[in-house]
Design an enzyme around this catalytic site. Structure first.
Site, PDB file in Angstrom:
ATOM      1  N   ARG A  19      32.331  56.650   7.993  1.00 45.34           N
ATOM      2  CA  ARG A  19      30.962  57.024   8.339  1.00 45.34           C
ATOM      3  C   ARG A  19      29.974  56.089   7.628  1.00 45.34           C
ATOM      4  NH1 ARG A  19      31.469  63.534   7.553  1.00 45.34           N
ATOM      5  NH2 ARG A  19      32.928  62.905   5.937  1.00 45.34           N
TER       6      ARG A  19
ATOM      7  N   CYS B 189      27.473  60.372   2.606  1.00 45.57           N
ATOM      8  CA  CYS B 189      26.531  61.060   1.715  1.00 45.57           C
ATOM      9  C   CYS B 189      25.269  60.265   1.377  1.00 45.57           C
ATOM     10  CB  CYS B 189      27.246  61.471   0.437  1.00 45.57           C
ATOM     11  SG  CYS B 189      28.459  62.753   0.732  1.00 45.57           S
TER      12      CYS B 189
HETATM   13  N1  LIG Z   1      32.370  63.913   1.725  1.00 42.18           N
HETATM   14  C1  LIG Z   1      31.916  63.851   0.498  1.00 42.18           C
HETATM   15  O1  LIG Z   1      32.287  62.971  -0.290  1.00 42.18           O
HETATM   16  C2  LIG Z   1      30.926  64.874  -0.005  1.00 42.18           C
HETATM   17  C3  LIG Z   1      30.680  64.970  -1.380  1.00 42.18           C
HETATM   18  C4  LIG Z   1      29.764  65.915  -1.828  1.00 42.18           C
HETATM   19  C5  LIG Z   1      29.096  66.714  -0.922  1.00 42.18           C
HETATM   20  N2  LIG Z   1      29.339  66.603   0.410  1.00 42.18           N
HETATM   21  C6  LIG Z   1      28.639  67.496   1.334  1.00 42.18           C
HETATM   22  O2  LIG Z   1      29.529  68.533   1.733  1.00 42.18           O
HETATM   23  C7  LIG Z   1      29.291  68.911   3.087  1.00 42.18           C
HETATM   24  C8  LIG Z   1      30.543  68.750   3.907  1.00 42.18           C
HETATM   25  O3  LIG Z   1      30.906  67.386   3.903  1.00 42.18           O
HETATM   26  P1  LIG Z   1      32.326  66.850   4.406  1.00 42.18           P
HETATM   27  O4  LIG Z   1      32.353  65.400   4.123  1.00 42.18           O
HETATM   28  O5  LIG Z   1      33.381  67.724   3.858  1.00 42.18           O
HETATM   29  O6  LIG Z   1      32.160  67.104   5.970  1.00 42.18           O
HETATM   30  P2  LIG Z   1      33.265  66.946   7.092  1.00 42.18           P
HETATM   31  O7  LIG Z   1      32.529  66.519   8.304  1.00 42.18           O
HETATM   32  O8  LIG Z   1      34.406  66.130   6.586  1.00 42.18           O
HETATM   33  O9  LIG Z   1      33.815  68.429   7.288  1.00 42.18           O
HETATM   34  C9  LIG Z   1      33.092  69.476   7.815  1.00 42.18           C
HETATM   35  C10 LIG Z   1      34.044  70.440   8.514  1.00 42.18           C
HETATM   36  O10 LIG Z   1      33.320  71.574   8.953  1.00 42.18           O
HETATM   37  C11 LIG Z   1      33.863  71.978  10.205  1.00 42.18           C
HETATM   38  N3  LIG Z   1      32.933  72.863  10.889  1.00 42.18           N
HETATM   39  C12 LIG Z   1      31.822  72.558  11.622  1.00 42.18           C
HETATM   40  N4  LIG Z   1      31.247  73.683  12.079  1.00 42.18           N
HETATM   41  C13 LIG Z   1      31.991  74.721  11.647  1.00 42.18           C
HETATM   42  C14 LIG Z   1      31.917  76.141  11.785  1.00 42.18           C
HETATM   43  N5  LIG Z   1      30.921  76.699  12.468  1.00 42.18           N
HETATM   44  N6  LIG Z   1      32.865  76.885  11.212  1.00 42.18           N
HETATM   45  C15 LIG Z   1      33.884  76.321  10.511  1.00 42.18           C
HETATM   46  N7  LIG Z   1      34.003  74.998  10.339  1.00 42.18           N
HETATM   47  C16 LIG Z   1      33.085  74.209  10.899  1.00 42.18           C
HETATM   48  C17 LIG Z   1      34.140  70.664  10.897  1.00 42.18           C
HETATM   49  O11 LIG Z   1      35.057  70.843  11.969  1.00 42.18           O
HETATM   50  C18 LIG Z   1      34.716  69.848   9.745  1.00 42.18           C
HETATM   51  O12 LIG Z   1      36.125  70.003   9.649  1.00 42.18           O
HETATM   52  C19 LIG Z   1      28.117  68.048   3.554  1.00 42.18           C
HETATM   53  O13 LIG Z   1      26.918  68.725   3.335  1.00 42.18           O
HETATM   54  C20 LIG Z   1      28.192  66.841   2.626  1.00 42.18           C
HETATM   55  O14 LIG Z   1      26.945  66.226   2.450  1.00 42.18           O
HETATM   56  C21 LIG Z   1      30.258  65.698   0.887  1.00 42.18           C
END
Ligand SMILES: NC(=O)c1ccc[n+]([C@@H]2O[C@H](COP(=O)([O-])OP(=O)(O)OC[C@H]3O[C@@H](n4cnc5c(N)ncnc54)[C@H](O)[C@@H]3O)[C@@H](O)[C@H]2O)c1
Length: 441
Positions: free
Chosen positions: A330, A262
């Site tokens: 990451r 993030c």
């Molecule tokens: N990880 C954190 O701590 C955190 C905290 C707050 C906000 N965010 C935000 O939340 C969002 C997601 O982050 P994350 O860490 O959960 O990401 P991640 O990479 O862990 O998960 C994303 C998921 O989406 C899936 N995906 C991709 N394309 C897809 C589609 N077309 N249909 C269905 N699924 C699909 C991927 O396979 C993956 O499992 C990002 O924008 C991130 O910035 C993350």
């Protein structure tokens, strides 16, 4: 009880889906990753997140939580649709919105009844408007797009979901506002308010929060670096300023730079958003530059100690995840260390309590990186120990035991987990961040 679809089941989507199921809703999570969906259907949690497995299993067995690869089936009849999709950095630092837009482009014809589509991903200002425009192209049913950024911290995600500091909802629609108020009603408290605002303000709130925290960490890292050249102790300075209630004690611990999925990408994306408006966010540009330098600080200390030549040396590396209590690697500072030291001809014996699988997947083909079964095996026979993540279990390792394992009693602690005086008494050469070196060489 609401019927909810969660699109994307990563750290955010899986926690969101599982927790909403725990609150009594019927949740279907959809992902494009076949292996992941298969695992989850079989009751396995694909990520490490404290407390998640228990509620995941409970809700899966209760039939409130299910998983599918089929987007149409997931959104069928759902009143609430979360987009929890990746928004990684593009080449130019902007947020890559391809995943969000791909799904938005498919949603229109799949909506049968009124639905609230919620951007939970971190997305730049204006994205809710663009998502709405894309859905509208092919939708016949009514819908609203709401910005509801996620603030959970990996390692505390379940706790942060159930007891959030606040919930931010960006919408101009009264109907969507009612749905969101009902949805979050079980977890909203006087001191955990639901804050309604415009979608643009909500989108910016998320970037402002992460950028502020990244700047706070970077500021303390700079103070720590200054302590080293001035002969001051950052622990004392930290205490001294932390008691000022305007500053507070949290996020004042210096280290080897922020990482994770993030902060790095969100700071870059906010700089990019500002630039698009001809707004020069100089402060954040400096944060990015300083954080990059901070990720090299531990390597520089090692190179300094070994007179610039680490060829043929073996280093133990404790911690690979970007922070404790997660398996997420990451942008982890440990990766920069691995790259620099193996690139300079050293071998690394590394251990992390949760991130080994992810490291194996990413660096399995690096012959200079040996993954060990625990922190003791990593230290065994190494020329020095480097600490990159402050896992609790490392803190409790007795200095005498560590000394008996290492070839030489030399420790470079990038997270200040040991006390300089203790390490000095135990006979170590010990360097940490922003604290005087007790045993100059
Ligand atoms: N990880 C954190 O701590 C955190 C905290 C707050 C906000 N965010 C935000 O939340 C969002 C997601 O982050 P994350 O860490 O959960 O990401 P991640 O990479 O862990 O998960 C994303 C998921 O989406 C899936 N995906 C991709 N394309 C897809 C589609 N077309 N249909 C269905 N699924 C699909 C991927 O396979 C993956 O499992 C990002 O924008 C991130 O910035 C993350």
């Amino acid at each position: 009880m609401k019927k909810i679809a969660v699109i994307g089941t990563g750290y955010v989507g899986l926690v969101t889906g599982t927790c909403f199921a725990e609150l009594g809703n019927e949740v279907t999570c959809v992902d494009v990753d076949k292996e992941k969906v298969e695992m989850m259907k079989n009751g396995q949690v694909p990520i490490y997140e404290p407390g998640l497995e228990e509620i995941f299993k409970r809700n899966l067995h209760a039939g409130r939580l299910s998983f599918t690869l089929d987007l149409a089936a997931a959104v069928d009849g759902a009143e609430v649709i979360f987009l929890a999709l990746p928004t990684p950095s593009a080449e130019d630092g902007s947020a890559n919105l391809q995943y969000v837009y791909d799904v938005a482009d498919q949603l229109g014809p799949l909506l049968k009844n009124y639905a609230v589509v919620i951007d939970k991903s971190t997305v730049p200002v204006g994205t809710a408007e663009e998502v709405a425009a894309r859905i509208a192209k092919s939708a016949t049913a009514a819908f609203d797009v709401v910005s509801n950024p996620e603030f959970l911290r990996e390692g505390f995600a379940v706790q942060d979901f159930m007891q959030p500091d606040r919930i931010v909802v960006g919408t101009e629609s009264t109907r969507a506002r009612e749905v969101m108020a009902e949805l979050y009603e079980p977890i909203v408290r006087d001191d955990h308010p639901l804050l309604f605002m415009s979608p643009r303000s909500a989108e910016l709130t998320k970037y402002a929060g992460n950028s502020f925290l990244a700047a706070k960490i970077t500021f303390m890292n700079q103070i720590a670096n200054l302590c080293e050249v001035l002969g001051a102790d950052v622990d004392d300075v930290r205490e001294g300023i932390g008691h000022d209630t305007r500053i507070g004690h949290r996020f004042l611990y210096p280290g080897i730079g922020y990482g994770g999925s993030c902060f790095p990408k969100d700071v870059l994306a906010l700089i990019h958003t500002a630039e698009q408006q001809d707004f020069d966010f100089g402060l954040l540009k400096t944060v990015v530059k300083n954080n990059f330098a901070q990720q090299q600080v531990l390597t520089a200390k090692v190179l300094g100690y070994f007179d610039g030549n680490v060829k043929g040396k073996t280093f133990a590396l404790w911690g690979l995840a970007f922070k404790p209590e997660t398996d997420d690697i990451r942008e982890a500072p440990a990766l920069a260390i691995i790259k620099a030291l193996t690139g300079a001809g050293a071998t690394i014996r590394a251990y992390d309590p949760e991130a080994m699988k992810n490291v194996q997947r990413r660096f399995g083909d690096n012959p200079s990186l040996i993954l060990t079964k625990d922190e003791f095996e990593a230290a065994d026979g190494a020329d020095a120990l480097l600490i990159a993540t402050e896992w609790r279990q490392f803190e409790s390792v007795a200095p005498d035991r560590l000394k008996s394992l290492l070839k030489y009693p030399v420790v470079f602690d990038g997270r200040n987990i040991f006390t300089p005086a203790t390490m000095q008494e135990a006979g170590f050469y010990y360097e940490s961040i922003g604290r005087p070196v007790k045993h100059p060489r």
